[in-house]
Write a protein that holds these residues in place. Sequence first.
Motif, PDB file in Angstrom:
ATOM      1  N   TYR A  35      14.948  49.858  50.301  1.00 46.48           N
ATOM      2  CA  TYR A  35      15.038  50.551  49.012  1.00 46.48           C
ATOM      3  C   TYR A  35      15.342  52.034  49.230  1.00 46.48           C
ATOM      4  CZ  TYR A  35      13.202  52.529  44.601  1.00 46.48           C
ATOM      5  OH  TYR A  35      13.029  53.199  43.418  1.00 46.48           O
TER       6      TYR A  35
ATOM      7  N   LYS B 283      21.433  40.863  46.811  1.00 51.45           N
ATOM      8  CA  LYS B 283      20.095  40.596  46.272  1.00 51.45           C
ATOM      9  C   LYS B 283      19.964  39.098  46.035  1.00 51.45           C
ATOM     10  CE  LYS B 283      19.299  43.851  43.297  1.00 51.45           C
ATOM     11  NZ  LYS B 283      19.460  44.570  42.035  1.00 51.45           N
TER      12      LYS B 283
ATOM     13  N   ASN C 241      10.603  41.667  46.970  1.00 49.22           N
ATOM     14  CA  ASN C 241       9.875  42.316  45.880  1.00 49.22           C
ATOM     15  C   ASN C 241       9.470  41.270  44.851  1.00 49.22           C
ATOM     16  OD1 ASN C 241      10.703  44.882  47.002  1.00 49.22           O
ATOM     17  ND2 ASN C 241      12.695  44.527  46.053  1.00 49.22           N
TER      18      ASN C 241
ATOM     19  N   GLN D 210      13.509  43.175  52.806  1.00 53.38           N
ATOM     20  CA  GLN D 210      12.431  43.483  51.864  1.00 53.38           C
ATOM     21  C   GLN D 210      12.412  42.406  50.791  1.00 53.38           C
ATOM     22  OE1 GLN D 210      12.419  47.629  50.550  1.00 53.38           O
ATOM     23  NE2 GLN D 210      11.491  47.046  48.612  1.00 53.38           N
TER      24      GLN D 210
ATOM     25  N   SER E 275       8.178  41.104  40.708  1.00 50.09           N
ATOM     26  CA  SER E 275       7.798  41.795  39.475  1.00 50.09           C
ATOM     27  C   SER E 275       7.256  40.777  38.497  1.00 50.09           C
ATOM     28  CB  SER E 275       8.981  42.554  38.864  1.00 50.09           C
ATOM     29  OG  SER E 275      10.003  41.672  38.467  1.00 50.09           O
TER      30      SER E 275
ATOM     31  N   ARG F 151      14.506  44.288  32.160  1.00 48.39           N
ATOM     32  CA  ARG F 151      14.637  45.178  33.324  1.00 48.39           C
ATOM     33  C   ARG F 151      16.114  45.253  33.657  1.00 48.39           C
ATOM     34  NH1 ARG F 151       9.513  45.682  36.517  1.00 48.39           N
ATOM     35  NH2 ARG F 151       7.936  44.474  35.412  1.00 48.39           N
TER      36      ARG F 151
ATOM     37  N   ARG G 182      13.133  54.863  32.073  1.00 46.57           N
ATOM     38  CA  ARG G 182      14.425  55.019  32.771  1.00 46.57           C
ATOM     39  C   ARG G 182      15.484  54.109  32.148  1.00 46.57           C
ATOM     40  NH1 ARG G 182      16.875  53.253  38.308  1.00 46.57           N
ATOM     41  NH2 ARG G 182      15.692  51.324  38.197  1.00 46.57           N
ATOM     42  N   ASP G 183      15.128  52.873  31.868  1.00 48.54           N
ATOM     43  CA  ASP G 183      16.118  51.946  31.307  1.00 48.54           C
ATOM     44  C   ASP G 183      16.451  52.289  29.856  1.00 48.54           C
ATOM     45  OD1 ASP G 183      16.293  50.648  33.712  1.00 48.54           O
ATOM     46  OD2 ASP G 183      15.000  48.973  33.151  1.00 48.54           O
TER      47      ASP G 183
ATOM     48  N   PHE H  91      17.519  41.413  33.629  1.00 50.73           N
ATOM     49  CA  PHE H  91      17.039  40.168  33.023  1.00 50.73           C
ATOM     50  C   PHE H  91      16.111  40.460  31.864  1.00 50.73           C
ATOM     51  CE2 PHE H  91      14.123  40.945  36.645  1.00 50.73           C
ATOM     52  CZ  PHE H  91      12.881  40.895  36.019  1.00 50.73           C
TER      53      PHE H  91
HETATM   54  C1  TDO Z   1      12.839  48.419  43.634  1.00 41.13           C
HETATM   55  C2  TDO Z   1      11.669  49.290  44.125  1.00 41.13           C
HETATM   56  C3  TDO Z   1      10.936  50.055  43.255  1.00 41.13           C
HETATM   57  N1  TDO Z   1       9.912  50.824  43.716  1.00 41.13           N
HETATM   58  C4  TDO Z   1       9.123  51.609  42.758  1.00 41.13           C
HETATM   59  C5  TDO Z   1       9.891  52.531  41.844  1.00 41.13           C
HETATM   60  C6  TDO Z   1       9.037  52.541  40.586  1.00 41.13           C
HETATM   61  O1  TDO Z   1       7.997  53.491  40.721  1.00 41.13           O
HETATM   62  C7  TDO Z   1       8.396  51.166  40.567  1.00 41.13           C
HETATM   63  C8  TDO Z   1       9.098  50.202  39.625  1.00 41.13           C
HETATM   64  O2  TDO Z   1      10.504  50.250  39.909  1.00 41.13           O
HETATM   65  P1  TDO Z   1      11.552  49.887  38.780  1.00 41.13           P
HETATM   66  O3  TDO Z   1      11.095  50.379  37.468  1.00 41.13           O
HETATM   67  O4  TDO Z   1      12.897  50.320  39.286  1.00 41.13           O
HETATM   68  O5  TDO Z   1      11.447  48.292  38.799  1.00 41.13           O
HETATM   69  P2  TDO Z   1      12.410  47.254  38.104  1.00 41.13           P
HETATM   70  O6  TDO Z   1      12.824  47.776  36.788  1.00 41.13           O
HETATM   71  O7  TDO Z   1      11.735  45.940  38.148  1.00 41.13           O
HETATM   72  O8  TDO Z   1      13.665  47.256  39.068  1.00 41.13           O
HETATM   73  C9  TDO Z   1      14.268  46.064  39.462  1.00 41.13           C
HETATM   74  O9  TDO Z   1      15.030  45.566  38.357  1.00 41.13           O
HETATM   75  C10 TDO Z   1      15.751  44.389  38.626  1.00 41.13           C
HETATM   76  C11 TDO Z   1      16.579  44.055  37.394  1.00 41.13           C
HETATM   77  C12 TDO Z   1      16.549  44.463  39.861  1.00 41.13           C
HETATM   78  O10 TDO Z   1      17.638  43.896  39.983  1.00 41.13           O
HETATM   79  C13 TDO Z   1      15.908  45.116  41.028  1.00 41.13           C
HETATM   80  O11 TDO Z   1      16.835  45.394  42.050  1.00 41.13           O
HETATM   81  C14 TDO Z   1      15.170  46.356  40.647  1.00 41.13           C
HETATM   82  O12 TDO Z   1      16.108  47.375  40.323  1.00 41.13           O
HETATM   83  O13 TDO Z   1       8.451  50.688  41.911  1.00 41.13           O
HETATM   84  C15 TDO Z   1       9.596  50.860  45.041  1.00 41.13           C
HETATM   85  O14 TDO Z   1       8.655  51.575  45.473  1.00 41.13           O
HETATM   86  N2  TDO Z   1      10.286  50.084  45.923  1.00 41.13           N
HETATM   87  C16 TDO Z   1      11.324  49.301  45.516  1.00 41.13           C
HETATM   88  O15 TDO Z   1      11.941  48.608  46.364  1.00 41.13           O
END
Ligand code: TDO
Length: 204
Positions: free
Chosen positions: A147, A81, A59, A57, A61, A69, A176-177, A130
Amino acid sequence: MTAEQCRTAGGIGVTATDIDGLLLITPRPRRDDRGWFSRTYCAVDYAALGLDHPLVQENQSRSRRGVIRGLHVRADLDEAKFVRVVRGSLFDVVVDLRPRSRTFLQVRTFELNDEDPRHLRVPPGCAHGFQALSAEVDVLYGVDVPYNPVKDVTLAWNDPLLGIRWPLPGPILSERDREAPSVSALRPRFDDWFGGYGPAPGSS
Ligand SMILES: Cc1cn([C@H]2C[C@H](O)[C@@H](COP(=O)(O)OP(=O)(O)O[C@H]3O[C@@H](C)C(=O)[C@@H](O)[C@H]3O)O2)c(=O)[nH]c1=O
């Protein structure tokens, strides 16, 4: 960070850090009059480098300046990762949560940006987070297991035990954070989650 080892395959260089499994991956772009070309992931080169985890996968952001985050970790030893910045710059943080690691609870930080093509490989059992330094940052990260929200754990970004010196004040955080538990609150779970890493207790 102490660079302990550097190896190359294809156009990719890998430098080990003093946290076991935390690697700096440096693609070597081929430059010409048009600009440059670089492999960002190559299963064959990665396997030759001992990184034989197929990515399942990828991703992306986008974060605005100041956003933090993290700190996020998967609650087992299954996920590595690969993190890279494709636009902008950020302050990246990795925390070793493996109780039997000689760098347990140590923090390493890196600046990653779109000029210097360094990637990070974050090993299983290490939390990652980060802070965006530029107006917007796009991060791409590939993982080698699908995931699983049930296993997705967050730790407090501002835990004094970790003493992370985030560069920008007043961070923007997800709910959440913002409400993440401290390291001490989660410490009793680390042996279950990450205790499989390293030598068995009592062995030399
Ligand atoms: C990671 C992930 C999140 N999601 C969803 C959950 C939530 O509704 C939305 C945003 O997720 P989060 O708020 O967890 O996203 P984010 O805070 O950007 O999470 C990420 O942070 C960095 C620091 C990392 O290292 C990553 O592994 C991941 O944990 O997307 C997925 O559907 N699939 C995925 O693989």
